[in-house]
Design an enzyme around this catalytic site. Structure first.
Site, PDB file in Angstrom:
ATOM      1  N   CYS A   1      13.692  11.423   6.707  1.00  0.00           N
ATOM      2  CA  CYS A   1      13.547  11.267   8.110  1.00  0.00           C
ATOM      3  C   CYS A   1      14.941  11.462   8.984  1.00  0.00           C
ATOM      4  O   CYS A   1      15.051  11.653   9.853  1.00  0.00           O
ATOM      5  CB  CYS A   1      13.123   9.702   8.431  1.00  0.00           C
ATOM      6  SG  CYS A   1      13.992   8.479   7.523  1.00  0.00           S
TER       7      CYS A   1
ATOM      8  N   GLU B   1       9.215  17.357  14.115  1.00  0.00           N
ATOM      9  CA  GLU B   1       9.534  17.335  12.933  1.00  0.00           C
ATOM     10  C   GLU B   1       8.825  17.852  11.973  1.00  0.00           C
ATOM     11  O   GLU B   1       7.666  17.652  11.766  1.00  0.00           O
ATOM     12  CB  GLU B   1       9.483  15.503  12.532  1.00  0.00           C
ATOM     13  CG  GLU B   1      10.072  15.164  11.401  1.00  0.00           C
ATOM     14  CD  GLU B   1       9.857  13.971  10.938  1.00  0.00           C
ATOM     15  OE1 GLU B   1      11.017  13.191  10.403  1.00  0.00           O
ATOM     16  OE2 GLU B   1       9.050  12.959  11.327  1.00  0.00           O
TER      17      GLU B   1
ATOM     18  N   GLU C   1       9.006   2.703  10.873  1.00  0.00           N
ATOM     19  CA  GLU C   1      10.218   3.633  11.020  1.00  0.00           C
ATOM     20  C   GLU C   1       9.334   4.872  10.782  1.00  0.00           C
ATOM     21  O   GLU C   1       8.774   5.360   9.821  1.00  0.00           O
ATOM     22  CB  GLU C   1      10.919   3.580   9.548  1.00  0.00           C
ATOM     23  CG  GLU C   1      12.361   4.316   9.798  1.00  0.00           C
ATOM     24  CD  GLU C   1      12.296   5.800   9.505  1.00  0.00           C
ATOM     25  OE1 GLU C   1      12.257   6.325  10.359  1.00  0.00           O
ATOM     26  OE2 GLU C   1      12.257   6.186   8.159  1.00  0.00           O
TER      27      GLU C   1
ATOM     28  N   LYS D   1       1.018  -1.275   0.005  1.00  0.00           N
ATOM     29  CA  LYS D   1       0.086  -0.026  -0.022  1.00  0.00           C
ATOM     30  C   LYS D   1       0.870   1.341   0.047  1.00  0.00           C
ATOM     31  O   LYS D   1       1.146   1.519   1.035  1.00  0.00           O
ATOM     32  CB  LYS D   1      -1.071  -0.014   1.182  1.00  0.00           C
ATOM     33  CG  LYS D   1      -2.249   0.980   1.159  1.00  0.00           C
ATOM     34  CD  LYS D   1      -1.717   2.464   1.575  1.00  0.00           C
ATOM     35  CE  LYS D   1      -2.693   3.458   1.167  1.00  0.00           C
ATOM     36  NZ  LYS D   1      -1.976   4.924   0.966  1.00  0.00           N
TER      37      LYS D   1
END
Length: 422
Positions: free
Chosen positions: A227, A323, A193, A112
């Site tokens: 990331c 973030e 993650e 997906k």
């Protein structure tokens, strides 16, 4: 295993031949600059070949103690059908890593992809289809994450979930996957993650020119949409003014624009929602620090955000803790290198980090105290190589399954001990 590994090796050859067109697709679909896109295609080749070799070695790990009167064996078995939920920022490499590791270990997967990078995922699946992979081994399922993704996570026949994406979504997946549904005969395995708030720490003994180049590359490569992006620069106060000047000079030279132009180093952020979020953080940054560079979007078509640097940021400021996933750098002053390491560890995340120093004693101390899954000494925080820098983070950065490492395939298998009395 040998047949599955051979498929990965053949797929790597196809990717090598189609390097230019796969790069071009990512430039157009997600706005990657050409050098970043080409690097990602190279990473895909590395991933395929690395996991093929790891699979061939998997069953050679049977080194159990012999026992009189018994024939003993320890072997690894596939889990079953799993869901792979991949992100848009590395639409080819991260999807490749998760699905190839699962498949070479003997599983079937439902991929997906993120809505904004579905074409890249489809091209990847087509490569395996054209190589003759049996129907049903890799299945592409597109759609909205909050609908399709959650349905997959909840399904009682899903054996494992491999996810890369935001912290918010990852935590929700972790919670949902822990529930046992009617007809479910196992506890689902989950790997996550979920990003980071990575720091580049520079002390007064460091090569400041090298550190400045690393900070600039880590903060603004692919518009900061990694990331592992080095979104915090933590500078020992005696280096602060010099380092800020060097970073500003380098960042001002970055060319922002249409990523189809090979000269462009900073392209658009992924979509309007990302642009709006980043612009909101730029307003927060104006209140929390000193705007030194950028601070706005570029006029014209595309979601172009200027490379932005905020100075004199407090360690607990929002732009130093949350973030942003855009080309925004928060610069923080530290009293000394020990305080710099403490500030670096002072977030919920623990993915990547860099430490620049020429002092062996300090470097040794950083290796003990800098609590991240991927620690780099005198090197930028981005650009992990598969088989060289196993990738995965601590704390709220995820479950630390170390993609591209020697143990990654173990997530996708279960061990069986067999003892036969003679």
């Amino acid at each position: 295993i040998e047949e599955r590994a051979a498929v990965l090796i053949r797929a790597a050859e196809v990717v090598r031949r189609r390097r230019a067109e796969l790069s071009a697709l990512m430039v157009y679909e997600v706005g990657k600059p050409w050098d970043e896109a080409d690097g990602e295609v190279s990473e895909v080749v590395d991933l395929m070949e690395w996991y093929a070799r790891q699979a061939l070695e998997l069953n050679s790990r049977d080194r159990m103690v012999p026992w009189p009167g018994e024939l003993t064996q320890f072997r690894y078995l596939a889990l079953g059908v799993g869901a792979v939920i991949s992100p848009w920022n590395f639409p080819l490499a991260l999807a490749t890593g998760m699905i190839t590791a699962a498949v070479v270990a003997g599983n079937c997967v439902i991929l997906k992809p993120a809505e904004t990078s579905s074409t890249t995922a489809a091209w990847l699946v087509d490569i395996f289809t054209e190589l003759g992979l049996p129907p049903g081994v890799i299945n592409l399922l597109t759609g909205r994450g909050e609908v399709i993704g959650e349905a997959l996570v909840d399904h009682p026949q899903i054996r494992f979930v491999a996810f890369t994406g935001s912290r918010e979504v990852g935590v929700r997946i972790y919670e949902r996957a822990s529930r046992v549904h009617p007809g479910q005969r196992w506890l689902k395995r989950v790997q996550l993650e979920m990003g980071g708030k990575n720091a580049v720490v520079v002390d007064e003994t460091a090569d400041l020119d090298l550190a400045a180049r690393a900070i600039t590359a880590s903060a603004f490569g692919f518009q900061g949409q990694k990331c592992s992006a080095g979104s915090r620069a933590i500078l020992v106060e005696s280096t602060y003014d010099d380092m800020v000047g060097r970073v500003l000079e380098l960042a001002a030279q970055l060319k922002v624009g249409d990523p189809t132009d090979p000269e462009v180093t900073v392209g658009p952020v992924i979509d309007g929602a990302a642009e709006e979020k980043i612009l909101d953080y730029l307003q927060i940054g104006r209140r929390e620090g000193e705007l030194l560079l950028g601070g706005d979007r570029r006029p014209g078509d595309g979601h172009l955000i200027e490379p932005t640097v905020f100075g004199k940021v407090a360690p607990d400021a929002r732009i130093a803790q949350e973030e942003i996933f855009g080309p925004v750098l928060a610069v923080i002053k530290a009293r000394d290198f020990e305080q710099g390491l403490a500030i670096a560890n002072g977030t919920d995340y623990g993915l990547a980090g860099s430490y620049f120093s020429r002092d062996p004693r300090r470097i040794a101390l950083a290796k003990e105290r800098f609590h991240v899954g991927n620690l780099y000494i005198n090197r930028r925080s981005t650009g992990a190589y598969m088989g060289v820098h196993p990738f995965g983070g601590f704390n709220m950065s995820g479950t630390d399954t170390k993609a591209g490492g020697p143990d990654y395939l173990l997530f996708f298998v279960q061990g069986q001990s067999v003892a036969e009395s003679l």
